[in-house]
Design a protein around this motif. Structure first.
Motif, PDB file in Angstrom:
ATOM      1  N   LEU A  66     -56.602 -10.518 -31.340  1.00  0.00           N
ATOM      2  CA  LEU A  66     -57.777 -11.348 -31.623  1.00  0.00           C
ATOM      3  C   LEU A  66     -58.672 -11.480 -30.396  1.00  0.00           C
ATOM      4  O   LEU A  66     -59.911 -11.469 -30.512  1.00  0.00           O
ATOM      5  CB  LEU A  66     -57.339 -12.734 -32.111  1.00  0.00           C
ATOM      6  N   LYS A  67     -58.071 -11.602 -29.216  1.00  0.00           N
ATOM      7  CA  LYS A  67     -58.867 -11.679 -27.983  1.00  0.00           C
ATOM      8  C   LYS A  67     -59.738 -10.438 -27.822  1.00  0.00           C
ATOM      9  O   LYS A  67     -60.900 -10.528 -27.409  1.00  0.00           O
ATOM     10  CB  LYS A  67     -57.948 -11.849 -26.766  1.00  0.00           C
ATOM     11  N   GLU A  68     -59.180  -9.290 -28.133  1.00  0.00           N
ATOM     12  CA  GLU A  68     -59.932  -8.040 -28.010  1.00  0.00           C
ATOM     13  C   GLU A  68     -60.958  -7.907 -29.128  1.00  0.00           C
ATOM     14  O   GLU A  68     -62.121  -7.534 -28.897  1.00  0.00           O
ATOM     15  CB  GLU A  68     -58.954  -6.865 -28.037  1.00  0.00           C
ATOM     16  N   TRP A  69     -60.551  -8.233 -30.349  1.00  0.00           N
ATOM     17  CA  TRP A  69     -61.424  -8.117 -31.520  1.00  0.00           C
ATOM     18  C   TRP A  69     -62.648  -9.002 -31.384  1.00  0.00           C
ATOM     19  O   TRP A  69     -63.746  -8.652 -31.815  1.00  0.00           O
ATOM     20  CB  TRP A  69     -60.613  -8.504 -32.757  1.00  0.00           C
ATOM     21  N   LYS A  70     -62.478 -10.160 -30.775  1.00  0.00           N
ATOM     22  CA  LYS A  70     -63.563 -11.138 -30.654  1.00  0.00           C
ATOM     23  C   LYS A  70     -64.751 -10.598 -29.858  1.00  0.00           C
ATOM     24  O   LYS A  70     -65.885 -11.019 -30.071  1.00  0.00           O
ATOM     25  CB  LYS A  70     -63.040 -12.411 -29.985  1.00  0.00           C
ATOM     26  N   LYS A  71     -64.499  -9.672 -28.954  1.00  0.00           N
ATOM     27  CA  LYS A  71     -65.541  -9.235 -28.015  1.00  0.00           C
ATOM     28  C   LYS A  71     -66.780  -8.687 -28.706  1.00  0.00           C
ATOM     29  O   LYS A  71     -67.888  -8.824 -28.200  1.00  0.00           O
ATOM     30  CB  LYS A  71     -64.966  -8.200 -27.045  1.00  0.00           C
ATOM     31  N   GLN A 114     -54.619 -17.898 -46.456  1.00  0.00           N
ATOM     32  CA  GLN A 114     -53.330 -18.244 -45.870  1.00  0.00           C
ATOM     33  C   GLN A 114     -52.836 -17.067 -45.039  1.00  0.00           C
ATOM     34  O   GLN A 114     -52.709 -15.940 -45.536  1.00  0.00           O
ATOM     35  CB  GLN A 114     -52.294 -18.579 -46.945  1.00  0.00           C
ATOM     36  N   HIS A 115     -52.577 -17.319 -43.764  1.00  0.00           N
ATOM     37  CA  HIS A 115     -52.013 -16.297 -42.892  1.00  0.00           C
ATOM     38  C   HIS A 115     -50.535 -16.130 -43.222  1.00  0.00           C
ATOM     39  O   HIS A 115     -49.764 -17.089 -43.173  1.00  0.00           O
ATOM     40  CB  HIS A 115     -52.174 -16.704 -41.427  1.00  0.00           C
ATOM     41  N   THR A 116     -50.146 -14.910 -43.557  1.00  0.00           N
ATOM     42  CA  THR A 116     -48.734 -14.628 -43.838  1.00  0.00           C
ATOM     43  C   THR A 116     -48.142 -13.653 -42.828  1.00  0.00           C
ATOM     44  O   THR A 116     -46.952 -13.719 -42.529  1.00  0.00           O
ATOM     45  CB  THR A 116     -48.561 -14.058 -45.253  1.00  0.00           C
ATOM     46  N   ASP A 117     -48.974 -12.741 -42.314  1.00  0.00           N
ATOM     47  CA  ASP A 117     -48.499 -11.787 -41.318  1.00  0.00           C
ATOM     48  C   ASP A 117     -49.702 -11.169 -40.615  1.00  0.00           C
ATOM     49  O   ASP A 117     -50.839 -11.249 -41.085  1.00  0.00           O
ATOM     50  CB  ASP A 117     -47.630 -10.700 -41.966  1.00  0.00           C
ATOM     51  N   PHE A 118     -49.436 -10.551 -39.492  1.00  0.00           N
ATOM     52  CA  PHE A 118     -50.493  -9.982 -38.653  1.00  0.00           C
ATOM     53  C   PHE A 118     -51.313  -8.934 -39.390  1.00  0.00           C
ATOM     54  O   PHE A 118     -52.546  -8.975 -39.382  1.00  0.00           O
ATOM     55  CB  PHE A 118     -49.868  -9.386 -37.382  1.00  0.00           C
ATOM     56  N   GLU A 119     -50.648  -7.978 -40.023  1.00  0.00           N
ATOM     57  CA  GLU A 119     -51.376  -6.863 -40.638  1.00  0.00           C
ATOM     58  C   GLU A 119     -52.328  -7.334 -41.736  1.00  0.00           C
ATOM     59  O   GLU A 119     -53.443  -6.826 -41.860  1.00  0.00           O
ATOM     60  CB  GLU A 119     -50.393  -5.818 -41.185  1.00  0.00           C
ATOM     61  N   THR A 120     -51.902  -8.304 -42.536  1.00  0.00           N
ATOM     62  CA  THR A 120     -52.756  -8.802 -43.620  1.00  0.00           C
ATOM     63  C   THR A 120     -53.989  -9.492 -43.067  1.00  0.00           C
ATOM     64  O   THR A 120     -55.125  -9.248 -43.508  1.00  0.00           O
ATOM     65  CB  THR A 120     -51.965  -9.764 -44.521  1.00  0.00           C
ATOM     66  N   THR A 121     -53.789 -10.378 -42.082  1.00  0.00           N
ATOM     67  CA  THR A 121     -54.928 -11.093 -41.494  1.00  0.00           C
ATOM     68  C   THR A 121     -55.840 -10.128 -40.738  1.00  0.00           C
ATOM     69  O   THR A 121     -57.074 -10.242 -40.803  1.00  0.00           O
ATOM     70  CB  THR A 121     -54.428 -12.214 -40.574  1.00  0.00           C
ATOM     71  N   LYS A 122     -55.270  -9.183 -40.040  1.00  0.00           N
ATOM     72  CA  LYS A 122     -56.064  -8.158 -39.332  1.00  0.00           C
ATOM     73  C   LYS A 122     -56.966  -7.412 -40.311  1.00  0.00           C
ATOM     74  O   LYS A 122     -58.155  -7.184 -40.042  1.00  0.00           O
ATOM     75  CB  LYS A 122     -55.117  -7.190 -38.623  1.00  0.00           C
ATOM     76  N   LYS A 123     -56.416  -7.034 -41.465  1.00  0.00           N
ATOM     77  CA  LYS A 123     -57.189  -6.307 -42.478  1.00  0.00           C
ATOM     78  C   LYS A 123     -58.348  -7.167 -42.983  1.00  0.00           C
ATOM     79  O   LYS A 123     -59.488  -6.684 -43.109  1.00  0.00           O
ATOM     80  CB  LYS A 123     -56.264  -5.917 -43.627  1.00  0.00           C
ATOM     81  N   ILE A 124     -58.080  -8.446 -43.263  1.00  0.00           N
ATOM     82  CA  ILE A 124     -59.144  -9.344 -43.732  1.00  0.00           C
ATOM     83  C   ILE A 124     -60.241  -9.467 -42.684  1.00  0.00           C
ATOM     84  O   ILE A 124     -61.442  -9.384 -42.986  1.00  0.00           O
ATOM     85  CB  ILE A 124     -58.569 -10.731 -44.076  1.00  0.00           C
ATOM     86  N   LEU A 125     -59.853  -9.667 -41.431  1.00  0.00           N
ATOM     87  CA  LEU A 125     -60.835  -9.839 -40.363  1.00  0.00           C
ATOM     88  C   LEU A 125     -61.669  -8.569 -40.172  1.00  0.00           C
ATOM     89  O   LEU A 125     -62.901  -8.648 -39.986  1.00  0.00           O
ATOM     90  CB  LEU A 125     -60.132 -10.214 -39.060  1.00  0.00           C
TER      91      LEU A 125
END
Length: 208
Positions: free
Chosen positions: A98-103, A188-199
């Protein structure tokens, strides 16, 4: 329904998504084992007063006076505090990504979290949360805690954003539903990969 390119704010919980919970029941049970405490007694006292700590009405020392040091102990306060702080651990993948993605994501990112002040300050500093959040709406500072709808309303006011311009992520479904009740798109955050895909989908659709 708002267009994706109308979105401008991402609200995130911290515990359960980026970090472990600061002082969850697993940590309290481990503390009881480590320090020779009666877990049921500690937990009952914790449940009685922790909400008061999370909205900043008492200090960590006052919380500990009630829950732990209400009788003589064979350990010192600083050792117990050190144990409490040690329970905050970075969860795999999400925070660094997330720190990297935010840039270059095109969104402002704001945390909305329930946390007592000392634990909150420690976690922000220890894990360099300023690198992924533009602002912190922490219960200890704003004197409200989730699921009070006022904390989301305050966050939107600070961000100068309407509900349809915001997206909220939390690991607890009750808080997700409260945000949805206010008109905020929430996941609802369930795991990294799912939230990463949404973002990544939100970012792509915002930029197009």
């Amino acid at each position: 329904m708002a267009k994706y390119n109308d979105l401008k704010i991402l609200f995130f919980d911290v515990g359960g998504i980026l970090l472990t919970n600061g002082w969850g029941h697993e940590s309290r049970r481990e503390a009881a084992n480590k320090f020779g405490l009666d877990y049921e007694e500690v937990n009952a006292l914790h449940n009685f007063i922790f909400n008061v700590y999370e909205i900043g009405s008492i200090t960590l020392d006052q919380y500990l006076d009630t829950v732990i040091f209400n009788q003589p102990r064979d350990f010192v306060r600083e050792d117990f505090k050190e144990f409490m702080y040690s329970q905050s651990i970075e969860l795999p993948d999400m925070l660094a990504w997330l720190k990297e993605w935010k840039k270059d994501c095109g969104f402002r990112i704001i945390s909305i979290n329930n946390e007592g002040k000392e634990l909150n300050d420690y976690r922000v500093q220890k894990f360099k949360l300023h690198e992924c959040f533009d602002a912190f709406i922490s219960s200890c500072e704003v004197k409200m805690r989730k699921p009070d709808p006022g904390i989301w309303q305050l966050a939107m006011g600070i961000a100068q954003a309407s509900p349809n311009q915001c997206v909220y992520f939390d690991d607890r479904i009750m808080f997700v539903k409260m945000a949805e009740n206010l008109g905020i798109r929430a996941y609802q955050h369930t795991d990294f990969e799912t939230t990463k895909k949404i973002l990544n989908e939100l970012k792509e659709q915002k930029l197009n």
